[in-house]
Design a protein around this motif. Structure first.
Motif, short mmCIF file in Angstrom:
data_model
loop_
_atom_site.label_atom_id
_atom_site.label_comp_id
_atom_site.label_asym_id
_atom_site.label_seq_id
_atom_site.Cartn_x
_atom_site.Cartn_y
_atom_site.Cartn_z
N MET A 39 0.92 -1.17 0.04
CA MET A 39 -0.03 -0.13 0.08
C MET A 39 0.90 1.27 -0.05
O MET A 39 2.09 1.38 0.78
N PHE B 78 0.74 4.79 1.23
CA PHE B 78 -0.14 5.73 1.98
C PHE B 78 -0.47 7.06 1.56
O PHE B 78 0.47 7.53 1.07
N SER C 220 -0.57 9.81 3.65
CA SER C 220 0.81 10.42 4.01
C SER C 220 2.04 10.00 3.71
O SER C 220 2.96 10.23 4.40
N ALA D 205 3.63 7.77 4.94
CA ALA D 205 4.17 7.01 6.02
C ALA D 205 5.82 6.61 6.01
O ALA D 205 6.00 5.54 6.02
N LEU D 206 6.48 7.43 5.41
CA LEU D 206 7.83 7.16 5.08
C LEU D 206 8.72 7.10 6.45
O LEU D 206 8.15 8.03 7.62
N PHE D 207 9.59 6.00 6.84
CA PHE D 207 10.29 6.10 7.96
C PHE D 207 11.10 6.98 8.23
O PHE D 207 12.36 7.30 7.81
N PRO D 208 10.96 8.20 8.96
CA PRO D 208 11.62 9.30 9.51
C PRO D 208 13.23 8.91 9.69
O PRO D 208 14.09 9.95 9.15
N HIS D 209 13.49 7.96 10.27
CA HIS D 209 14.65 7.93 10.90
C HIS D 209 15.60 6.69 9.89
O HIS D 209 16.89 6.51 9.96
N MET D 210 15.06 6.75 8.79
CA MET D 210 15.60 5.82 7.75
C MET D 210 16.16 6.58 6.45
O MET D 210 15.39 7.49 6.17
N PHE E 22 13.48 -1.75 3.19
CA PHE E 22 12.67 -2.34 4.17
C PHE E 22 11.84 -3.36 3.77
O PHE E 22 11.96 -4.58 4.45
N GLY E 23 11.24 -3.64 2.88
CA GLY E 23 10.51 -4.70 2.65
C GLY E 23 10.93 -5.89 2.25
O GLY E 23 10.90 -7.06 2.59
N HIS F 150 12.84 13.73 5.14
CA HIS F 150 12.69 15.42 5.46
C HIS F 150 13.64 15.98 4.69
O HIS F 150 13.41 17.47 4.63
N ARG G 54 9.04 2.32 -2.39
CA ARG G 54 8.80 1.38 -1.36
C ARG G 54 7.79 0.37 -1.56
O ARG G 54 8.07 -0.66 -1.13
N ALA G 55 6.60 0.76 -1.96
CA ALA G 55 5.64 0.04 -2.15
C ALA G 55 5.61 -1.11 -3.27
O ALA G 55 5.19 -1.97 -3.40
#
Ligand SMILES: Nc1ncnc2c1ncn2[C@@H]1O[C@H](COP(=O)(O)OP(=O)(O)O)[C@@H](O)[C@H]1O
Ligand SMILES: [Mg+2]
Lengths: 380, 300
Positions: A98, A100, A102, A104-109, A117-118, A151, A165-166
């Protein structure tokens, strides 16, 4: 036959009775307390489709998508993906990814870590992960951005990271929740084409949620129009636009003049309708309605014609009126005509000639005419 | 001109405050630590002697390092420091282990409950700290509530000796400082976007893995802040080891207190306080630099 059409237009599995649906939604319902979000939805979506869920805000699009992803449990019904029943399958075990709303990206990566990630979850070898990540970065045109944090990216770039990513796990089904909602208009139009391109190249089935009818029309192979948690109509963009099933669909998708009337006769697939409010008689393709039945007919503004001269036949599909407003839209103008009976009609005309000999202007007496095929009798 | 003065005053106010209530007392303690103990009032020698033995004006600086040397040579002090650091370290770990699930549950609770839950966490502060620590005696002593309950249920046949052991100190510290752990953790967890966990699940991460790869790293600032807020006061803690730990518990706060009030050795007690401050300042500065580096990295 000289076939120059795109593959999308040629493949129409939904018209093939032998084709089996890839994603099957059967009687799905979901309420939050007393609030019904999705009510008894059935859908059959085929492999490789670019399918849109279109509807006003709050109509249950996101909830339906989240049930496909496994984030919400349906109160009733079931979902099958590629023949497998998804009931009770948690999100991390579904062959679905999915994107998202928003992002929903991982801000610390970093961007790379986000995309990887997947693949990491599947324990893919390092070298393969690196290759796939590079491939995805190239696909979404973000080469060189891999080391940045989310960011440090613009909205458009973040959107593409979320897409990469998806897509990296090559899911059977990609769900996109208003993927272009946060982008400005120019970027959105550009990204629409990119999305369609990527979808065609990868052959992944896309289900996209949007409240923007233009977006749905441009991108989809088929679309479902939703209202109050229910699906009102499913079809190709042309089908839904040209033959809206209901007043809601007609008005939600583009502009429509809706004229109410009463059937006076029905013969040979042609209905005669007396529309007193508009002050005209309508002859329209259709059947299934008996004489005396009330009905409504929808006309797209561009299907109506405007003329200063009285047409030869004014017995039906013609009405006289006065221009009381003109909206100039550049490529075309929309004329607001008040019929002598007091109804308002919007007529769109292309501004193809710059020097019109007798331009129609405010307060002109005009005739609005149309062909029998121009109107659509609405079911509800 | 006026506004600029006003602005300067506003900027200067916190520095004035720090100078008045932190720097000056610290300088006094620092000065004391270089003095010698005497049987007098006050019980220490002045840093600068203005008059010599003959009563003539001859200022003389008297800096005495003996207190610091004693701290190094007598292993009682080194042991007190090490025990304090150890107890504070493990108490911090326990508080983290207890506080994290608590903060997590609070952050995941329905939004309408959260304010109430935060209130409940800070509610104990409305009672005197001393009274709450004393109350633990009633719970932990041999014939206390805990032992009575455990024996009534039949888990144990004779009372557990908890009072006057390190266990009682751990319990007291974890209990007293838990809110300082929970609140920063809660703040860090509560602002986390729940869709991040959904994204992790969507990409194939089972819940425990999503927790370790997303929730925990993103709550790291809360973990660090909470741990420092527990660790730093726990190292110098005096009341809890004194009340619950009994005479056998050797913590530096207690040693300091004993030097100050029992032995009336103000200079030595001051030296202990200075060393304690230095020991604690190191992790704080490290933390601040860490935060600053992170802020630069994240471009905040
Ligand atoms: N988690 C939830 N709790 C309560 N109500 C919800 C929740 N999610 C959605 N709803 C309600 O369900 C309806 C459909 O929401 P949604 O699927 O988000 O609509 P859309 O995406 O079409 O805008 C809305 O009325 C919304 O308020
Ligand atoms: Mg939505």
């Amino acid at each position: 036959m000289n076939d120059t059409r795109t593959p999308r237009a040629r493949i129409e599995p939904w018209n093939d009775p032998a084709a089996s649906a890839y994603v099957r939604v059967e009687g799905i319902a979901k309420s939050f307390g007393a609030q019904v979000a999705v009510a008894n939805v059935d859908l059959a979506i085929h492999k490789g489709e670019f399918f849109s869920l279109l509807g006003p805000s709050g109509c249950g699009k996101t909830t339906l998508l989240r049930m496909l992803a496994g984030f919400e449990t349906p109160d009733a019904g079931r979902i099958l993906i590629d023949g497998a029943d998804m009931t009770g399958v948690p999100p991390h075990r579904r062959p679905v990814n999915m994107m998202f709303q928003s992002y929903a990206l991982f801000p610390h990566m970093t961007v790379e870590q986000n995309i990887a990630f997947g693949l990491r979850q599947d324990g893919a070898p390092k070298a393969e992960i690196a290759d796939r990540v590079a491939e995805m970065l190239a696909l979404v045109k973000l080469d060189g951005f891999g080391r940045r944090k989310p960011h440090q990216l613009s909205g458009g770039q973040r959107q593409r990271v979320a897409l990469a990513r998806a897509l990296v796990k090559k899911p059977k089904l990609l769900l996109l929740d208003e993927p272009l909602g946060a982008l400005d208009r120019r970027l959105r139009e550009h990204t629409q084409f990119e999305l369609v391109n990527i979808q065609e190249r990868l052959g992944i089935t896309f289900i996209i949620v949007t409240h923007d009818q233009e977006e749905a029309m441009t991108m989809s192979s088929r679309m479902a129009v939703m209202e109050h948690g229910a699906i009102r109509q499913v079809g190709t963009p042309a089908e839904v636009y040209e033959r809206p099933a209901s007043r809601f669909v007609a008005e939600f998708l583009g502009d429509a003049n809706i004229i109410e009337g009463r059937v006076t006769s029905s013969a040979n697939g042609r209905l005669q309708i007396a529309a007193e409010a508009a002050g005209c008689t309508i002859a329209v393709d259709g059947d299934g309605l008996a004489a005396g039945a009330p009905c409504a007919v929808a006309f797209r503004p561009e299907k109506l014609t405007l003329a200063k001269d009285q047409p030869a036949d004014t017995s039906s599909n013609a009405v006289a009126g006065t221009v009381f407003d003109i909206a100039y839209l550049g490529d075309m103008s929309v004329y607001h005509v008040r019929t002598d009976a007091g109804a308002t009609l919007r007529v769109a005309a292309a501004n193809s000639q710059r020097m019109i000999e007798r331009p129609i202007t405010w307060d002109d007496r005009v005739w609005v005419t149309w062909a029998p095929g121009a109107g659509v009798v609405l079911d509800r | 001109m006026n506004t600029s003065w006003g602005k300067r005053l506003v900027i200067a106010a916190p520095y004035l405050w720090l100078g008045l209530f932190f720097l000056i007392p610290f300088l006094i303690v620092l000065k004391l630590s270089f003095a010698e103990v005497v049987l007098a009032r006050p019980p220490y020698t002045p840093l600068i002697e203005w008059l010599n033995a003959a009563g003539q004006f001859a200022p003389k600086l008297r800096v005495n390092f003996a207190n610091y040397l004693l701290l190094l040579s007598d292993d009682l002090y080194i042991r007190s420091f090490l025990i304090s650091l150890r107890i504070a370290f493990f108490a911090t770990l326990i508080a983290l282990a207890v506080g994290y699930p608590l903060a997590y549950a609070m952050a995941r609770a329905p939004e309408s409950w959260r304010a109430i839950l935060v209130m409940l966490v800070i509610l104990p502060f409305w009672t005197s700290f001393l009274i709450r620590v004393y109350a633990w005696i009633g719970i932990l002593k041999n014939e206390g509530l805990l032992n009575a309950a455990l024996m009534a249920v039949g888990i144990i046949s004779k009372p557990l000796v908890i009072m006057n052991t390190d266990w009682a100190v751990y319990i007291g510290i974890v209990y007293s400082y838990l809110p300082f752990m929970v609140l920063p953790l809660y703040a860090a967890l509560e602002k986390q976007d729940p869709s991040l966990l959904e994204a992790a699940a969507d990409l194939g991460a089972p819940p425990w893995k999503a927790f370790w790869t997303v929730t925990v790293p993103l709550s790291l600032p809360g973990i660090v802040a909470g741990s420092l807020l527990v660790f730093i006061p726990a190292v110098g803690e005096f009341v809890i080891p004194d009340i619950l730990g009994g005479s056998g518990t050797l913590m530096i706060g207690k040693t300091l207190w004993a030097e100050f009030f029992n032995n009336r050795d103000w200079p030595l007690a001051s030296a202990i306080a200075v060393v304690l401050l230095v020991v604690l300042v190191v992790p704080i500065v490290w933390f601040q630099r860490q935060q600053a580096a992170r802020a630069v990295e994240d471009g905040r």
